[in-house]
Write an enzyme that holds these catalytic residues in place. Structure first.
Site, PDB file in Angstrom:
ATOM      1  N   LYS A  98      -4.674  31.568  47.441  1.00 34.58           N
ATOM      2  CA  LYS A  98      -5.863  31.234  46.639  1.00 34.58           C
ATOM      3  C   LYS A  98      -7.032  30.827  47.531  1.00 34.58           C
ATOM      4  O   LYS A  98      -8.187  31.142  47.229  1.00 34.58           O
ATOM      5  CB  LYS A  98      -5.534  30.096  45.666  1.00 34.58           C
ATOM      6  CG  LYS A  98      -4.807  30.546  44.416  1.00 34.58           C
ATOM      7  CD  LYS A  98      -4.711  29.370  43.458  1.00 34.58           C
ATOM      8  CE  LYS A  98      -3.853  29.710  42.251  1.00 34.58           C
ATOM      9  NZ  LYS A  98      -3.667  28.538  41.383  1.00 34.58           N
ATOM     10  N   GLU A 152      -1.704  25.731  38.770  1.00 32.95           N
ATOM     11  CA  GLU A 152      -2.784  24.773  39.020  1.00 32.95           C
ATOM     12  C   GLU A 152      -4.094  25.481  38.679  1.00 32.95           C
ATOM     13  O   GLU A 152      -4.337  26.590  39.164  1.00 32.95           O
ATOM     14  CB  GLU A 152      -2.782  24.330  40.487  1.00 32.95           C
ATOM     15  CG  GLU A 152      -3.786  23.234  40.772  1.00 32.95           C
ATOM     16  CD  GLU A 152      -3.765  22.752  42.216  1.00 32.95           C
ATOM     17  OE1 GLU A 152      -4.666  21.968  42.572  1.00 32.95           O
ATOM     18  OE2 GLU A 152      -2.881  23.169  42.979  1.00 32.95           O
ATOM     19  N   ARG A 158       9.372  34.346  46.994  1.00 34.88           N
ATOM     20  CA  ARG A 158       8.036  34.903  46.753  1.00 34.88           C
ATOM     21  C   ARG A 158       8.016  36.350  47.256  1.00 34.88           C
ATOM     22  O   ARG A 158       8.575  36.667  48.296  1.00 34.88           O
ATOM     23  CB  ARG A 158       7.015  34.069  47.523  1.00 34.88           C
ATOM     24  CG  ARG A 158       5.575  34.457  47.291  1.00 34.88           C
ATOM     25  CD  ARG A 158       4.682  33.775  48.326  1.00 34.88           C
ATOM     26  NE  ARG A 158       4.719  32.334  48.207  1.00 34.88           N
ATOM     27  CZ  ARG A 158       3.935  31.632  47.380  1.00 34.88           C
ATOM     28  NH1 ARG A 158       3.081  32.257  46.607  1.00 34.88           N
ATOM     29  NH2 ARG A 158       4.009  30.328  47.352  1.00 34.88           N
TER      30      ARG A 158
END
Length: 556
Positions: free
Chosen positions: A272, A38, A262
């Site tokens: 983020k 994104e 992850r």
């Protein structure tokens, strides 16, 4: 008998095993993967694993990888992020087949939504977000249908068109999938497919005021691109059921989602939202601050793409999340830079040494190897004179038994130059040693030594009249605790106050030829890279990593 070559062949990770089995079974003749960031921030070390996995699969197996920007939220996205992401992927050593955007498919996705409405599988809901949450139920209690769920197909088509035409304000209506409000998976309890947002989009401008949710754009974009293996992190496991449901109901190409764990890195954060806070609140100097875990920050600090790819290879691909020690990343860059980085002498905490028996005003050239690991890099000239700088820590007035550096009456070798002996030293009024007086041993020059004298210590040094003054930024870990996100209170309370120290160093002349981003080993000090802030008047170098793991030795 197993050959040596076979022994060293690396076993496949579980994703590679799935791909290999699919190809061997004839399910596909080639695979297609995608990396779908994104564009709302800079890529970080966590994304590096996904980049290496997705692009690595199509290097190992027939097929290709697309770069697709998941640009479905116009409020947080920016072309600055798009460009930085492309730059980072290329720097990492990968190239995509097609550059795509979820916004490329907005017209198609809109038609898909109409198709679901026509099939009685989607409806327009006038509920507020609070009302939706209230009726959704809990993991142990089913949700409840609301009054809008029973709207007719015709009414839903009319309302959805009005949403599309901008006739309703933000947040007043949503389009929801009509699945099962009692479903055991709460994400399947009539998830939102579209929301109203009157916001300018970085690519489509003001054409749209309704935008698809991630779950509606993700699987359909994969399908449009005929992605065979859609690889996500573990938090998307509950989303897979919805991914499959929408594809099945639309009857489109059946892409498949697979999940891997992850990998979290200690002493930093990779959220983020938190990284953006650090930037906006000026705790760091931008997204590419060398303390940041962003790829651009690591690049500016002096990390190489090879070291990051090696790190991703070493941590592997697994099904369980765990914390990775940043020491492994530092090990990988040390290993890489040891092979590549040219050696230079830089004194960071200077103490003047006067060589009393060396003539004044005379400069003698010494020769030293650029990199002992790579003889092809050749040698360089280093000027030697009567006055030199050494590190303060390399002289001790009253040395301990195992101290092999300079001390009264003791001898050391100056790297690539002469053996010197300390004869005297000078102190100021505060008792601080300000100068050491030595004599050099004739015929002891490196490569030409005929004295037969053996010394245990070798020091780096810089000639005072030839020294170039440089700014040196000593970077350390950004946080003082392993997992700042799991500690009590605000994660920013755990920022390491000593994560940056700026000092003046004195370098040999050859360092003035450094190119931007070029890495060097400052002898006995660590690896350093030239920073973009450098100018013709002042060179700036960032410490990439120390020669050894100082944190482990300090017991942190």
């Amino acid at each position: 008998m197993i050959t040596e070559e076979k022994k060293e062949e690396k076993s496949l990770n579980f994703i590679e095993e799935i791909v290999e089995a699919d190809l061997q079974a004839g399910k596909y003749t080639q695979i297609i993967t995608r990396f779908p960031p994104e564009p709302n921030g800079y890529l970080h070390i966590g994304h590096a694993s996904s980049i290496c996995l997705n692009f690595g699969l199509t290097k190992k197996f027939p097929g290709y990888t697309n770069l697709r920007f998941d640009d479905t939220n116009p409020v947080t996205e920016d072309t600055e992020y798009v460009e930085s992401i492309k730059n980072d992927i290329r720097w990492m050593g990968f190239e995509w087949e097609h550059e795509l955007y979820a916004s490329d498919y907005f017209d198609t996705l809109y038609q898909y939504a109409i198709e679901l409405i026509n099939k009685g599988l989607a409806y327009v809901d006038d509920s507020t977000s609070e009302e939706i949450a209230l009726l959704k139920g809990t993991p142990t209690e089913p949700g409840k249908d609301n009054i809008y769920r029973s709207r007719s197909v015709e009414e839903n088509l009319t309302l959805f068109e009005k949403m599309r035409n901008g006739e309703f304000p933000d947040g007043s209506r949503t389009l929801r999938a009509k699945i099962d409000m009692g479903h055991i998976n709460m994400l399947m309890r009539d998830p939102i497919l579209y929301r109203i947002k009157h916001a300018h989009h970085h690519r489509t401008g003001n054409k749209w005021c309704i935008y698809p949710m991630y779950d509606f754009a993700h699987g359909q974009s994969d399908s449009i691109e005929t992605v065979t293996h859609s690889i996500c992190t573990l938090e998307f496991v509950p989303h897979r059921e919805l991914y499959d449901w929408i594809i099945e109901k639309l009857g489109i190409y059946p892409s498949h989602q697979y999940e891997f764990a992850r990998r979290n890195l200690n002493y930093t954060v990779t959220s983020k939202r938190k990284l953006l806070q650090l930037v906006q609140e000026k705790h760091v100097n931008g997204w590419d601050d060398p303390r940041m875990p962003t790829i651009s920050g690591l690049r500016r600090r002096g990390y190489t793409p090879e070291s990051i790819r090696d790190f991703c290879e070493r941590i592997g691909v697994a099904r369980r999340e765990n914390m990775i020690d940043v020491g492994l990343l530092e090990f990988c860059v040390r290993e890489d830079l040891n092979k590549k980085a040219l050696r230079r002498m830089v004194v960071l905490d200077p103490l003047k040494v006067v060589i009393t028996n060396f003539p004044e005003g005379v400069t003698e050239m010494c020769h030293s190897e650029n990199n002992p690991e790579d003889i092809a890099t050749g040698n360089r000239e280093i000027p030697f004179s009567r006055e030199i700088y050494i590190e303060k820590e390399d002289f001790m007035e009253t040395p301990s038994k195992k101290y092999f550096r300079l001390a009264p009456g003791k001898m050391v070798r100056l790297k690539s130059a002469y053996i010197i002996q300390c004869d005297d030293f000078v102190k100021d009024e505060n008792g601080e040693i300000t100068e050491v007086r030595c004599s050099y041993i004739e015929n002891s020059k490196s490569g030409q030594d005929t004295t037969g004298i053996n010394v245990k210590g070798t020091l780096h040094w810089v000639s005072v009249p030839h020294a170039h003054e440089i700014e040196v930024r000593l970077y350390d870990r950004l946080f003082s605790v392993e997992d700042p996100s799991s500690e009590e209170g605000d994660f920013k309370d755990y920022i390491n106050p000593n994560s940056l120290e700026v000092i003046t160093g004195y370098a040999e002349p050859a360092l003035s030829e450094a190119k931007e981003g070029e890495s060097f080993q400052f002898l006995r000090k660590g690896y350093f890279a030239k920073d973009p802030d450098s100018s013709t008047e002042k060179l700036v170098f960032n410490r990439t990593v120390t020669l050894r793991d100082n944190w482990a030795r300090a017991g942190n």
